[in-house]
Design an enzyme around this catalytic site. Sequence first.
Site, mmCIF file in Angstrom:
data_model
loop_
_atom_site.group_PDB
_atom_site.id
_atom_site.type_symbol
_atom_site.label_atom_id
_atom_site.label_comp_id
_atom_site.label_asym_id
_atom_site.label_seq_id
_atom_site.Cartn_x
_atom_site.Cartn_y
_atom_site.Cartn_z
ATOM 1 N N GLU A 75 0.825 -1.212 0.000
ATOM 2 C CA GLU A 75 0.000 0.000 0.000
ATOM 3 C C GLU A 75 0.859 1.263 0.000
ATOM 4 O O GLU A 75 0.337 2.379 -0.037
ATOM 5 C CB GLU A 75 -0.915 0.044 1.241
ATOM 6 C CG GLU A 75 -1.969 -1.043 1.326
ATOM 7 C CD GLU A 75 -1.446 -2.279 2.043
ATOM 8 O OE1 GLU A 75 -0.239 -2.317 2.358
ATOM 9 O OE2 GLU A 75 -2.246 -3.210 2.262
ATOM 10 N N LYS B 148 3.396 1.387 2.462
ATOM 11 C CA LYS B 148 3.711 1.511 3.904
ATOM 12 C C LYS B 148 5.145 1.954 4.146
ATOM 13 O O LYS B 148 5.435 2.603 5.130
ATOM 14 C CB LYS B 148 3.517 0.171 4.624
ATOM 15 C CG LYS B 148 2.093 -0.238 4.830
ATOM 16 C CD LYS B 148 2.010 -1.494 5.662
ATOM 17 C CE LYS B 148 2.817 -2.662 5.133
ATOM 18 N NZ LYS B 148 2.438 -3.152 3.801
ATOM 19 N N LYS C 123 7.040 4.126 2.565
ATOM 20 C CA LYS C 123 7.159 5.584 2.587
ATOM 21 C C LYS C 123 6.496 6.170 3.844
ATOM 22 O O LYS C 123 7.035 7.049 4.498
ATOM 23 C CB LYS C 123 6.500 6.172 1.336
ATOM 24 C CG LYS C 123 6.368 7.676 1.438
ATOM 25 C CD LYS C 123 5.530 8.319 0.367
ATOM 26 C CE LYS C 123 5.139 9.709 0.842
ATOM 27 N NZ LYS C 123 4.447 10.504 -0.156
ATOM 28 N N HIS D 226 10.253 -3.100 1.625
ATOM 29 C CA HIS D 226 9.922 -1.677 1.748
ATOM 30 C C HIS D 226 10.911 -0.855 0.933
ATOM 31 O O HIS D 226 12.109 -0.941 1.166
ATOM 32 C CB HIS D 226 10.015 -1.234 3.213
ATOM 33 C CG HIS D 226 8.822 -1.640 4.020
ATOM 34 N ND1 HIS D 226 8.717 -1.391 5.369
ATOM 35 C CD2 HIS D 226 7.691 -2.246 3.669
ATOM 36 C CE1 HIS D 226 7.566 -1.856 5.804
ATOM 37 N NE2 HIS D 226 6.920 -2.392 4.788
ATOM 38 N N THR D 227 10.388 -0.114 -0.010
ATOM 39 C CA THR D 227 11.262 0.773 -0.766
ATOM 40 C C THR D 227 11.209 2.147 -0.117
ATOM 41 O O THR D 227 10.137 2.725 0.045
ATOM 42 C CB THR D 227 10.789 0.867 -2.233
ATOM 43 O OG1 THR D 227 10.663 -0.473 -2.717
ATOM 44 C CG2 THR D 227 11.775 1.628 -3.095
ATOM 45 N N GLN E 1 3.302 -6.680 5.077
ATOM 46 C CA GLN E 1 2.170 -7.249 4.324
ATOM 47 C C GLN E 1 0.909 -6.412 4.599
ATOM 48 O O GLN E 1 1.025 -5.246 4.905
ATOM 49 C CB GLN E 1 1.950 -8.735 4.655
ATOM 50 C CG GLN E 1 3.048 -9.660 4.144
ATOM 51 C CD GLN E 1 4.201 -9.819 5.108
ATOM 52 O OE1 GLN E 1 3.984 -10.050 6.286
ATOM 53 N NE2 GLN E 1 5.405 -9.702 4.630
ATOM 54 N N THR F 196 -0.386 -14.922 4.084
ATOM 55 C CA THR F 196 0.915 -15.241 4.616
ATOM 56 C C THR F 196 0.683 -16.052 5.894
ATOM 57 O O THR F 196 -0.462 -16.416 6.210
ATOM 58 C CB THR F 196 1.757 -13.965 4.836
ATOM 59 O OG1 THR F 196 3.096 -14.358 5.122
ATOM 60 C CG2 THR F 196 1.220 -13.083 5.949
ATOM 61 N N GLY G 47 9.734 -8.981 -7.649
ATOM 62 C CA GLY G 47 9.694 -8.350 -8.968
ATOM 63 C C GLY G 47 8.485 -8.761 -9.799
ATOM 64 O O GLY G 47 8.339 -8.359 -10.946
ATOM 65 N N LEU H 80 -2.439 8.569 -4.822
ATOM 66 C CA LEU H 80 -3.524 9.335 -5.445
ATOM 67 C C LEU H 80 -3.072 9.924 -6.777
ATOM 68 O O LEU H 80 -3.884 10.113 -7.685
ATOM 69 C CB LEU H 80 -3.986 10.437 -4.490
ATOM 70 C CG LEU H 80 -4.808 9.907 -3.306
ATOM 71 C CD1 LEU H 80 -4.787 10.878 -2.141
ATOM 72 C CD2 LEU H 80 -6.246 9.606 -3.733
ATOM 73 N N SER I 100 -0.982 10.933 0.200
ATOM 74 C CA SER I 100 0.323 10.765 -0.439
ATOM 75 C C SER I 100 0.158 10.857 -1.952
ATOM 76 O O SER I 100 -0.676 10.173 -2.541
ATOM 77 C CB SER I 100 0.896 9.407 -0.028
ATOM 78 O OG SER I 100 2.033 9.135 -0.785
ATOM 79 N N GLY J 223 2.985 10.869 -4.223
ATOM 80 C CA GLY J 223 4.252 10.543 -4.881
ATOM 81 C C GLY J 223 5.108 9.725 -3.934
ATOM 82 O O GLY J 223 4.833 9.674 -2.737
HETATM 83 P P1 IMP Z 1 4.661 -15.757 1.990
HETATM 84 O O1 IMP Z 1 4.470 -14.644 2.951
HETATM 85 O O2 IMP Z 1 5.976 -15.709 1.275
HETATM 86 O O3 IMP Z 1 4.375 -17.091 2.605
HETATM 87 O O4 IMP Z 1 3.562 -15.584 0.820
HETATM 88 C C1 IMP Z 1 2.167 -15.754 1.067
HETATM 89 C C2 IMP Z 1 1.364 -14.747 0.244
HETATM 90 O O5 IMP Z 1 1.587 -13.431 0.746
HETATM 91 C C3 IMP Z 1 1.740 -14.696 -1.228
HETATM 92 O O6 IMP Z 1 0.552 -14.503 -1.979
HETATM 93 C C4 IMP Z 1 2.658 -13.492 -1.333
HETATM 94 O O7 IMP Z 1 2.635 -12.921 -2.633
HETATM 95 C C5 IMP Z 1 2.039 -12.572 -0.301
HETATM 96 N N1 IMP Z 1 2.997 -11.648 0.313
HETATM 97 C C6 IMP Z 1 3.921 -11.953 1.252
HETATM 98 N N2 IMP Z 1 4.598 -10.857 1.613
HETATM 99 C C7 IMP Z 1 4.086 -9.833 0.917
HETATM 100 C C8 IMP Z 1 4.352 -8.418 0.918
HETATM 101 O O8 IMP Z 1 5.193 -7.888 1.651
HETATM 102 N N3 IMP Z 1 3.580 -7.678 0.069
HETATM 103 C C9 IMP Z 1 2.625 -8.235 -0.707
HETATM 104 N N4 IMP Z 1 2.331 -9.540 -0.718
HETATM 105 C C10 IMP Z 1 3.055 -10.332 0.085
#
Ligand code: IMP
Length: 440
Positions: free
Chosen positions: A14, A16, A18, A41-42, A229, A244, A307, A337, A424, A426
């Site tokens: 989302e 987070k 930044k 996190h970038t 996440q 996750t 990626g 936005l 936010s 940018g």
């Molecule tokens: P895991 O956390 O690697 O077990 O992945 C479980 C699910 O969570 C998968 O669909 C991942 O793409 C998603 N996921 C895990 N970490 C992130 C995150 O930081 N951002 C977005 N999706 C995530």
Amino acid sequence: MAVRVIIGTQWGDEGKGKITDYYAEKADVIVRFQGGNNAGHTIIFQNPATGKTEKFKLHVIPSGILHLGKKAVIGNGVVVDPGKLLEETEGLKEAGYGTDNLYISDRANITMPYHLIIDALEDKMKGKLGAGTTQRGIGPTYTDKAARYGIRFSDILDRGVLKEKLDLIVPYKQKYLKLFDSGESLSKQELFYSMIEYGNKLRNYITDTSKLICNEIKKGKEVLLEGAQGTHLDVDHGIYPYTTSSNTVAGNAATGSGIGPTMIDEVIGVVKAYTTRVGGGPVPTELEDETGNYLLDKGKEYGATTGRARRCGWLDMVMVRYSARVNGLTGIVITKLDVLGGLERLKAAVSYDYNGERIMDFPANMRILAECTPVYKEFPGWPDYSEEQWGEIVREGIGSLPKELKTYVRFISKEINTPIKLLSVGPVRHQTIEVKDGRV
Ligand code: IMP
């Protein structure tokens, strides 16, 4: 003084990173409390020493590490791959940042090499029911934690305990791996010596972080608990099994950092102005068309860790309403936005239609969810401003925002009865508008 939690209200990503960095500037202690290096996190950061803008991708170290004089804490609820952690600390050192302000919980569980192997094998074996994991060993590490097969940071500082545990675990893991006919085998000795070496290298960071955080709170310091996440990836509240393996919601900020829930003052939910998702499972508002591609390209929606291209769609307020409830949000930040600029009309789902029935609450049953069609509310869009134009808007403040954008963000805030803290527009920290009284 405040103890503040930052949570993603959707599927992670989302923005987070930044927002955490924005709040980290005011905080004294920044804590990760769940997840592991599946997060990415970038952070676009202005180096105070050189004045140069630098881009960092942090996976497990909290963003506070970049700020001089702040404590960055990896809490007990996080799972850590020690090799990857060392890569991050080395990368930071090479870029001229110190890591003396990093603290790792002695109770945090370690992602072992066999967890990575098992993650890949299990996700493949699950077929359509696989979450499409990041293959970072997260699920198997949490599985072992719950099954009490886990190895914690305190264990790799104690040869006797580590040996006793590996004597039990390695033969069992060998048998488990045989089930997959993968040809993988494990060496107890190699595991032992590599973990002891990690322990030696990380020794100075490992401590009782619960005590550290509670002492800081007692001293009146500002603490930021940084979620990874998003809510819909939470193992209880997300779209199970496409989640996750940790609790990503605010409640776990207390458990995962070793503080009491009564110590938390604010829970801020980050809402991306549209929806994105990496990985499998239903996404009710997904756009597999030109608009989806527009959001993908303009929003640079590619996973920071893997990626992978993210699936994009309209904002889904059924999801966000659910998040507001299970996190007890006290405020929201709306991100990206600027990316929506240039679309003539916008849509946001306000409910779902399931076989003619109107559904307001996010269903637990994934089959039902997959059969839901979103019921949309439409909004007029705003122009595709240039970076300079957004810069001017930020300088002039809320009054200069296009009225269409105001209508859109007011709608989001009203739907969940939660005030807006920031808007936010940018990726850089200064491309942010503070909303003083929660109203736009
Ligand atoms: P895991 O956390 O690697 O077990 O992945 C479980 C699910 O969570 C998968 O669909 C991942 O793409 C998603 N996921 C895990 N970490 C992130 C995150 O930081 N951002 C977005 N999706 C995530």
